[in-house]
Design a protein around this motif. Structure first.
Motif, PDB file in Angstrom:
ATOM      1  N   GLN A   1      49.693  26.618  46.963  1.00 11.07           N
ATOM      2  CA  GLN A   1      48.808  26.522  45.802  1.00 11.07           C
ATOM      3  C   GLN A   1      48.295  27.894  45.386  1.00 11.07           C
ATOM      4  O   GLN A   1      48.239  28.218  44.187  1.00 11.07           O
ATOM      5  CB  GLN A   1      47.636  25.596  46.129  1.00 11.07           C
ATOM      6  N   VAL A   2      47.902  28.724  46.379  1.00 14.57           N
ATOM      7  CA  VAL A   2      47.418  30.067  46.068  1.00 14.57           C
ATOM      8  C   VAL A   2      48.527  30.896  45.423  1.00 14.57           C
ATOM      9  O   VAL A   2      48.294  31.649  44.462  1.00 14.57           O
ATOM     10  CB  VAL A   2      46.886  30.751  47.346  1.00 14.57           C
ATOM     11  N   GLY A   3      49.742  30.766  45.959  1.00 16.16           N
ATOM     12  CA  GLY A   3      50.856  31.499  45.379  1.00 16.16           C
ATOM     13  C   GLY A   3      51.111  31.113  43.932  1.00 16.16           C
ATOM     14  O   GLY A   3      51.355  31.978  43.079  1.00 16.16           O
ATOM     15  N   GLU A   4      51.041  29.819  43.656  1.00 17.03           N
ATOM     16  CA  GLU A   4      51.218  29.378  42.279  1.00 17.03           C
ATOM     17  C   GLU A   4      50.101  29.902  41.376  1.00 17.03           C
ATOM     18  O   GLU A   4      50.356  30.339  40.245  1.00 17.03           O
ATOM     19  CB  GLU A   4      51.265  27.848  42.238  1.00 17.03           C
ATOM     20  N   ALA A   5      48.841  29.861  41.893  1.00 19.62           N
ATOM     21  CA  ALA A   5      47.717  30.370  41.098  1.00 19.62           C
ATOM     22  C   ALA A   5      47.854  31.875  40.843  1.00 19.62           C
ATOM     23  O   ALA A   5      47.593  32.357  39.737  1.00 19.62           O
ATOM     24  CB  ALA A   5      46.392  30.065  41.802  1.00 19.62           C
ATOM     25  N   GLU A   6      48.266  32.630  41.873  1.00 18.78           N
ATOM     26  CA  GLU A   6      48.456  34.069  41.689  1.00 18.78           C
ATOM     27  C   GLU A   6      49.566  34.350  40.688  1.00 18.78           C
ATOM     28  O   GLU A   6      49.452  35.266  39.862  1.00 18.78           O
ATOM     29  CB  GLU A   6      48.787  34.719  43.036  1.00 18.78           C
ATOM     30  N   THR A   7      50.614  33.557  40.758  1.00 13.77           N
ATOM     31  CA  THR A   7      51.704  33.740  39.794  1.00 13.77           C
ATOM     32  C   THR A   7      51.231  33.481  38.377  1.00 13.77           C
ATOM     33  O   THR A   7      51.537  34.244  37.443  1.00 13.77           O
ATOM     34  CB  THR A   7      52.865  32.803  40.150  1.00 13.77           C
ATOM     35  N   ASP A   8      50.461  32.409  38.203  1.00 16.60           N
ATOM     36  CA  ASP A   8      49.925  32.104  36.871  1.00 16.60           C
ATOM     37  C   ASP A   8      49.006  33.223  36.383  1.00 16.60           C
ATOM     38  O   ASP A   8      49.053  33.613  35.202  1.00 16.60           O
ATOM     39  CB  ASP A   8      49.160  30.771  36.904  1.00 16.60           C
TER      40      ASP A   8
ATOM     41  N   ARG B   1      48.987  36.441  37.271  1.00 16.13           N
ATOM     42  CA  ARG B   1      49.757  37.633  36.942  1.00 16.13           C
ATOM     43  C   ARG B   1      50.542  37.439  35.642  1.00 16.13           C
ATOM     44  O   ARG B   1      50.678  38.384  34.848  1.00 16.13           O
ATOM     45  CB  ARG B   1      50.709  37.964  38.083  1.00 16.13           C
ATOM     46  N   ARG B   2      51.046  36.237  35.441  1.00 15.02           N
ATOM     47  CA  ARG B   2      51.764  35.978  34.195  1.00 15.02           C
ATOM     48  C   ARG B   2      50.822  36.118  32.997  1.00 15.02           C
ATOM     49  O   ARG B   2      51.168  36.732  31.980  1.00 15.02           O
ATOM     50  CB  ARG B   2      52.376  34.581  34.226  1.00 15.02           C
ATOM     51  N   ALA B   3      49.599  35.550  33.132  1.00 12.66           N
ATOM     52  CA  ALA B   3      48.621  35.666  32.046  1.00 12.66           C
ATOM     53  C   ALA B   3      48.211  37.119  31.824  1.00 12.66           C
ATOM     54  O   ALA B   3      48.045  37.571  30.683  1.00 12.66           O
ATOM     55  CB  ALA B   3      47.393  34.811  32.355  1.00 12.66           C
ATOM     56  N   THR B   4      48.034  37.859  32.938  1.00 16.89           N
ATOM     57  CA  THR B   4      47.669  39.270  32.814  1.00 16.89           C
ATOM     58  C   THR B   4      48.754  40.069  32.106  1.00 16.89           C
ATOM     59  O   THR B   4      48.484  40.912  31.246  1.00 16.89           O
ATOM     60  CB  THR B   4      47.400  39.868  34.201  1.00 16.89           C
ATOM     61  N   LEU B   5      50.005  39.803  32.465  1.00 16.80           N
ATOM     62  CA  LEU B   5      51.112  40.506  31.832  1.00 16.80           C
ATOM     63  C   LEU B   5      51.206  40.167  30.345  1.00 16.80           C
ATOM     64  O   LEU B   5      51.502  41.038  29.515  1.00 16.80           O
ATOM     65  CB  LEU B   5      52.423  40.162  32.544  1.00 16.80           C
ATOM     66  N   LYS B   6      50.956  38.911  30.013  1.00 15.11           N
ATOM     67  CA  LYS B   6      50.983  38.529  28.607  1.00 15.11           C
ATOM     68  C   LYS B   6      49.871  39.240  27.830  1.00 15.11           C
ATOM     69  O   LYS B   6      50.093  39.737  26.716  1.00 15.11           O
ATOM     70  CB  LYS B   6      50.836  37.017  28.470  1.00 15.11           C
ATOM     71  N   ALA B   7      48.645  39.293  28.426  1.00 15.43           N
ATOM     72  CA  ALA B   7      47.546  40.003  27.771  1.00 15.43           C
ATOM     73  C   ALA B   7      47.871  41.490  27.626  1.00 15.43           C
ATOM     74  O   ALA B   7      47.596  42.108  26.582  1.00 15.43           O
ATOM     75  CB  ALA B   7      46.254  39.818  28.564  1.00 15.43           C
ATOM     76  N   GLU B   8      48.469  42.071  28.669  1.00 16.34           N
ATOM     77  CA  GLU B   8      48.862  43.470  28.595  1.00 16.34           C
ATOM     78  C   GLU B   8      49.919  43.692  27.522  1.00 16.34           C
ATOM     79  O   GLU B   8      49.914  44.706  26.813  1.00 16.34           O
ATOM     80  CB  GLU B   8      49.391  43.923  29.962  1.00 16.34           C
ATOM     81  N   GLN B   9      50.821  42.731  27.408  1.00 24.64           N
ATOM     82  CA  GLN B   9      51.844  42.834  26.369  1.00 24.64           C
ATOM     83  C   GLN B   9      51.223  42.820  24.976  1.00 24.64           C
ATOM     84  O   GLN B   9      51.563  43.653  24.120  1.00 24.64           O
ATOM     85  CB  GLN B   9      52.853  41.689  26.518  1.00 24.64           C
TER      86      GLN B   9
END
Length: 356
Positions: free
Chosen positions: A170-177, A179-187
């Protein structure tokens, strides 16, 4: 009664019962053939069989003695079981008639009883006292308690690992989500900044800023102090006018006798340069600020020679040529700005600097 005594009592009772059954069956078989001799023969065989079983118990840990009575017991068991077995086989072969159930049960019971003794006795161990049995029981209980704790700890560990596995997933999935959101915001931010940077570059290329804008020195929070600058258009040199406004006197005249005056930081702020620091390379403007401060921070003002000594003593860095050139320029500015008798002193100092 100890557990060992209880087991031996039960086995002894069963053995006696089987011996009685064997005596009854064997007597019925042997009495037609031996007559009165059948009774002592049967009694002797079964009694001896019971005695051998008991002797095997009494032999205890002496394997040599136990082996003897064990072999004797096996022989008697075979003999007692053989009598009804042979009679049953002969009867069936001769008459093909029915048979008595006791004749079948007797040899089976005899053999089973002997096997029971052979299996149980080695597990009973030696006969011990109550104190020893209690000590052994305490140790056994301690071992059992420890084994139970180990099993419980293992069960807890397994449960913890299972729960940790689920949580890690569960933590791995949350971290992935995340990081994905962070990368999208950075994009998105990068795309906006890139678009703005392109527009800014185009504006700068079309409308470059004058050098005067970039030369403006911004104030620093730690070293900033409010200063009252002189208004422009007074007809004097800008630096000299602003210094006069701060100090309350003009260059070349006596300072206030109450001890108040401009500081080096204030002079630097008026000039619009960082405050000069000993041991650092100074620009010409900073060097002029230091020389002006050293010249007018005493009454009467210092001469060139005294100002240079104070300059070196305080640890400021500047070549003799630069110091002499900046000093001469300041003297000329002061002379041109005031045009009075002090100009003669300024000329003398300028000449002194040129000679030195």
């Amino acid at each position: 009664m100890s557990p060992r005594t209880l087991v031996l009592s039960i086995l002894g009772t069963v053995t006696v019962g089987v011996a009685v059954l064997s005596m009854a069956v064997t007597y019925q078989i042997l009495v037609p053939r031996f007559g009165a001799w059948a009774t002592p023969t049967v009694a002797a065989l079964d009694a001896l069989w019971v005695v051998v079983q008991a002797t095997q118990v009494l032999a205890g840990s002496n394997r040599r003695r136990a082996r003897r009575v064990e072999y004797a017991g096996l022989a008697l068991t075979a003999a007692l079981a053989a009598i009804p077995t042979v009679d049953l086989a002969m009867t069936l072969a001769r008459t093909h008639a029915g048979f008595d159930m006791a004749v079948v049960l007797a040899p089976a019971a005899i053999v089973a009883t002997k096997i029971a003794w052979w299996v149980v006795l080695p597990s009973l161990g030696r006969k011990t006292s109550e104190t020893t049995r209690q000590a052994i029981a305490t140790k056994r209980q301690s071992v059992n308690d420890r084994l139970e704790e180990m099993e419980a700890d293992a069960a807890h560990r397994i449960e913890l690992l299972r729960v940790a596995t689920v949580l890690e997933r569960q933590v791995g999935e949350a971290e992935t989500d995340y990081r994905r959101a962070t990368l999208k915001a950075e994009q998105r931010r990068t795309e906006k900044l890139h678009s703005q940077a392109v527009k800014t570059a185009e504006t700068i290329a079309e409308k470059p800023l004058p050098d005067a804008v970039t030369d403006i020195v911004l104030p620093e929070l730690d070293g900033w102090e409010p200063t009252a600058l002189a208004l422009p258009g007074t007809g004097r040199h800008a630096l000299g006018t602003q210094v006069n406004a701060l100090v309350g006197t003009r260059p070349g005249t006596s300072r206030d006798t109450d001890g108040t005056g401009v500081t080096l930081a204030e002079l630097a702020a008026v000039r619009g340069v960082p405050t000069p620091a000993p041991g650092e390379a100074l620009t010409d403007d900073q060097l002029g600020v230091v020389l002006r401060y050293l010249r007018y921070n005493e009454d009467p003002p210092r001469s060139y020679r005294a100002a240079v000594k104070a300059f070196r003593r305080l640890g400021y860095i500047g070549s003799e040529e630069r110091v002499r050139r900046v000093w001469g320029a300041q003297v000329s500015i002061d002379d041109a700005a005031h045009g009075d008798n002090d100009g003669e002193d300024a000329a003398d100092e300028s000449e002194e600097a040129g000679v030195l």
